[in-house]
Design a protein around this motif. Structure first.
Motif, PDB file in Angstrom:
ATOM      1  N   THR A  69       0.379  -1.312  -5.633  1.00 37.22           N
ATOM      2  CA  THR A  69       0.626  -2.382  -6.603  1.00 37.22           C
ATOM      3  C   THR A  69       1.598  -1.918  -7.684  1.00 37.22           C
ATOM      4  O   THR A  69       2.533  -2.640  -8.059  1.00 37.22           O
ATOM      5  CB  THR A  69      -0.697  -2.832  -7.246  1.00 37.22           C
ATOM      6  OG1 THR A  69      -1.577  -3.328  -6.222  1.00 37.22           O
ATOM      7  CG2 THR A  69      -0.464  -3.916  -8.273  1.00 37.22           C
ATOM      8  N   ALA A  70       1.380  -0.702  -8.178  1.00 35.64           N
ATOM      9  CA  ALA A  70       2.296  -0.153  -9.179  1.00 35.64           C
ATOM     10  C   ALA A  70       3.682   0.058  -8.583  1.00 35.64           C
ATOM     11  O   ALA A  70       4.702  -0.191  -9.230  1.00 35.64           O
ATOM     12  CB  ALA A  70       1.747   1.172  -9.715  1.00 35.64           C
ATOM     13  N   ALA A  80      -8.504   2.113  -1.418  1.00 34.90           N
ATOM     14  CA  ALA A  80      -8.417   1.412  -2.702  1.00 34.90           C
ATOM     15  C   ALA A  80      -7.394   2.080  -3.615  1.00 34.90           C
ATOM     16  O   ALA A  80      -6.615   1.399  -4.304  1.00 34.90           O
ATOM     17  CB  ALA A  80      -9.784   1.378  -3.379  1.00 34.90           C
ATOM     18  N   MET A  81      -7.362   3.416  -3.614  1.00 29.00           N
ATOM     19  CA  MET A  81      -6.398   4.116  -4.444  1.00 29.00           C
ATOM     20  C   MET A  81      -4.978   3.892  -3.926  1.00 29.00           C
ATOM     21  O   MET A  81      -4.043   3.693  -4.714  1.00 29.00           O
ATOM     22  CB  MET A  81      -6.708   5.607  -4.476  1.00 29.00           C
ATOM     23  CG  MET A  81      -5.768   6.389  -5.382  1.00 29.00           C
ATOM     24  SD  MET A  81      -6.213   8.125  -5.562  1.00 29.00           S
ATOM     25  CE  MET A  81      -4.954   8.679  -6.730  1.00 29.00           C
ATOM     26  N   ARG A  82      -4.809   3.905  -2.605  1.00 27.46           N
ATOM     27  CA  ARG A  82      -3.481   3.654  -2.040  1.00 27.46           C
ATOM     28  C   ARG A  82      -3.003   2.236  -2.381  1.00 27.46           C
ATOM     29  O   ARG A  82      -1.808   2.024  -2.623  1.00 27.46           O
ATOM     30  CB  ARG A  82      -3.523   3.857  -0.519  1.00 27.46           C
ATOM     31  CG  ARG A  82      -3.459   5.318  -0.116  1.00 27.46           C
ATOM     32  CD  ARG A  82      -3.853   5.555   1.326  1.00 27.46           C
ATOM     33  NE  ARG A  82      -3.084   4.804   2.280  1.00 27.46           N
ATOM     34  CZ  ARG A  82      -2.219   5.348   3.160  1.00 27.46           C
ATOM     35  NH1 ARG A  82      -1.988   6.649   3.145  1.00 27.46           N
ATOM     36  NH2 ARG A  82      -1.596   4.598   4.031  1.00 27.46           N
ATOM     37  N   ARG A  83      -3.920   1.279  -2.403  1.00 28.12           N
ATOM     38  CA  ARG A  83      -3.540  -0.085  -2.765  1.00 28.12           C
ATOM     39  C   ARG A  83      -3.169  -0.176  -4.245  1.00 28.12           C
ATOM     40  O   ARG A  83      -2.230  -0.890  -4.625  1.00 28.12           O
ATOM     41  CB  ARG A  83      -4.675  -1.043  -2.439  1.00 28.12           C
ATOM     42  CG  ARG A  83      -4.828  -1.312  -0.941  1.00 28.12           C
ATOM     43  CD  ARG A  83      -6.007  -2.202  -0.655  1.00 28.12           C
ATOM     44  NE  ARG A  83      -6.078  -2.510   0.776  1.00 28.12           N
ATOM     45  CZ  ARG A  83      -7.118  -3.090   1.372  1.00 28.12           C
ATOM     46  NH1 ARG A  83      -8.171  -3.436   0.632  1.00 28.12           N
ATOM     47  NH2 ARG A  83      -7.105  -3.327   2.664  1.00 28.12           N
ATOM     48  N   SER A  84      -3.925   0.540  -5.081  1.00 26.28           N
ATOM     49  CA  SER A  84      -3.611   0.553  -6.506  1.00 26.28           C
ATOM     50  C   SER A  84      -2.234   1.171  -6.737  1.00 26.28           C
ATOM     51  O   SER A  84      -1.423   0.651  -7.515  1.00 26.28           O
ATOM     52  CB  SER A  84      -4.680   1.345  -7.268  1.00 26.28           C
ATOM     53  OG  SER A  84      -4.350   1.445  -8.633  1.00 26.28           O
ATOM     54  N   GLU A  85      -1.971   2.281  -6.042  1.00 29.55           N
ATOM     55  CA  GLU A  85      -0.654   2.907  -6.130  1.00 29.55           C
ATOM     56  C   GLU A  85       0.423   1.963  -5.590  1.00 29.55           C
ATOM     57  O   GLU A  85       1.537   1.898  -6.120  1.00 29.55           O
ATOM     58  CB  GLU A  85      -0.649   4.212  -5.345  1.00 29.55           C
ATOM     59  CG  GLU A  85      -1.509   5.319  -5.925  1.00 29.55           C
ATOM     60  CD  GLU A  85      -0.876   5.957  -7.143  1.00 29.55           C
ATOM     61  OE1 GLU A  85       0.358   5.997  -7.230  1.00 29.55           O
ATOM     62  OE2 GLU A  85      -1.627   6.404  -8.032  1.00 29.55           O
ATOM     63  N   SER A  89     -12.632   4.331  -0.731  1.00 28.89           N
ATOM     64  CA  SER A  89     -12.061   4.751  -2.011  1.00 28.89           C
ATOM     65  C   SER A  89     -10.614   5.182  -1.844  1.00 28.89           C
ATOM     66  O   SER A  89      -9.762   4.902  -2.704  1.00 28.89           O
ATOM     67  CB  SER A  89     -12.875   5.913  -2.601  1.00 28.89           C
ATOM     68  OG  SER A  89     -14.206   5.523  -2.853  1.00 28.89           O
ATOM     69  N   GLN A 128       0.838  -1.181   0.000  1.00 29.08           N
ATOM     70  CA  GLN A 128       0.000   0.000   0.000  1.00 29.08           C
ATOM     71  C   GLN A 128       0.883   1.244   0.000  1.00 29.08           C
ATOM     72  O   GLN A 128       1.804   1.363   0.800  1.00 29.08           O
ATOM     73  CB  GLN A 128      -0.915  -0.008   1.227  1.00 29.08           C
ATOM     74  CG  GLN A 128      -1.970   1.094   1.219  1.00 29.08           C
ATOM     75  CD  GLN A 128      -3.095   0.806   2.190  1.00 29.08           C
ATOM     76  OE1 GLN A 128      -3.817  -0.190   2.052  1.00 29.08           O
ATOM     77  NE2 GLN A 128      -3.243   1.649   3.192  1.00 29.08           N
ATOM     78  N   GLY A 181      -2.587   9.113  -2.061  1.00 27.42           N
ATOM     79  CA  GLY A 181      -3.953   8.797  -2.464  1.00 27.42           C
ATOM     80  C   GLY A 181      -4.865  10.005  -2.384  1.00 27.42           C
ATOM     81  O   GLY A 181      -4.525  11.029  -1.772  1.00 27.42           O
TER      82      GLY A 181
END
Length: 296
Positions: free
Chosen positions: A156-157, A149-154, A146, A3, A7
């Motif tokens: 992952t990248a 979720a954005m922090r997790r998406s970031e 939300s 994470q 975000g």
């Protein structure tokens, strides 16, 4: 799943004669630093926000703002009697002054008078504080979901980038190890020359001191330990990428260890190819450390 600490999220809502907007913005930080901007007078709201954030977030500087407004259509319309009386009195005085000067003014309509500021106001019904707090926190939960979720998406990248950088480091360590193997015949001859110079000038020198100097020459020419430790650090970094929870602090410390070994490798190598590999290692490690600053 990793994470990031970066975000953003927003959530709109309305009810109980109010409309509102939540916004969350996060950047990296050493710990969890919550900065709240919310209207006063809503008991339990700030405590609810802080407890929810503490459950879902471990690190980062997070700014949370709530914009709360009354809905004009929520209540009826009310004429401000005092404001109306003041407006009519002012109009009467203006008409009298105009008549004294021989001027004729067109009569004002009720619509024009009502349109004047402050004459007609919207009545906003009082909202139950507990019900309002519950509604606000329900929408904050959605905004927080939300945001996470954005922090997790970031994250992952970010994990993909860190994995690529670890692969680069692995390749450079392999290159350094290959360079060590290639230079061994030359290094052995060089070491014998150094030992010969020491022993030729060893008359009257304490044997313990001589042994110490010989051992120092051998140590300075050997980078096996540095390469082994770099490989161990690479394995540890891959493990941290798979571990659940906040690992940013551990990752940051590990990057310091990476950098220390790369510095030692450069200082001990005495070989152009090894020096190039060591400098390339330092470059990748510095780039990786910048990315690690965003890991929660």
């Amino acid at each position: 799943m990793r994470q990031s600490m970066t975000g953003f999220a927003s959530q709109n809502g309305q009810g109980l004669g109010r409309s509102w907007t939540w916004e969350l913005r996060g950047v990296n930080g050493k710990g969890l630093d919550l900065r709240l901007r919310m209207p006063d007078g809503i008991d339990g709201l700030e405590a609810g926000v802080r407890s929810r954030c503490a459950e879902r977030l471990k690190r980062g500087n997070v700014q949370i703002s709530l914009k709360l407004a009354a809905e004009e259509t929520a209540g009826g319309l009310r004429i401000d009697e005092a404001q109306l009386a003041a407006v009519l009195a002012a109009m009467q005085r203006i008409e009298n002054d105009a008549m004294d000067k021989g001027l004729s003014l067109a009569p004002s309509t009720a619509a024009e008078i009502v349109a004047l500021r402050g004459v007609l106001t919207a009545e906003v019904p009082e909202a139950d504080p507990k019900a309002l707090c519950t509604a606000l926190l329900a929408d904050f939960d959605m905004a927080l979901n939300s945001f996470v979720a954005m922090r997790r998406s970031e994250g992952t990248a970010l994990a993909r980038i860190l994995t690529q950088q670890l692969d680069e480091i692995t390749g450079l360590v392999d290159e350094a190890e290959a360079a060590v193997a290639e230079r061994q015949p030359h290094q052995a001859e060089r070491l014998r020359d150094q030992l010969r110079r020491v022993t030729e000038n060893a008359d009257g020198v304490d044997e313990a001191r001589l042994a110490q100097e010989l051992a120092l020459i051998a140590v300075k020419s050997d980078i096996t330990e540095e390469i082994d430790r770099l490989r161990a650090h690479i394995a540890a970094a891959h493990e941290l990428l798979e571990v659940k929870g906040a690992v940013g602090r551990k990752f940051d410390f590990l990057m310091q260890e990476f950098n220390r070994e790369a510095n030692t490798l450069c200082s001990k190598s005495g070989d152009t190819r090894l020096i190039r590999a060591g400098l390339a290692l330092k470059t990748v490690i510095d780039q990786m450390r910048e990315q690690v600053q965003n890991v929660e």
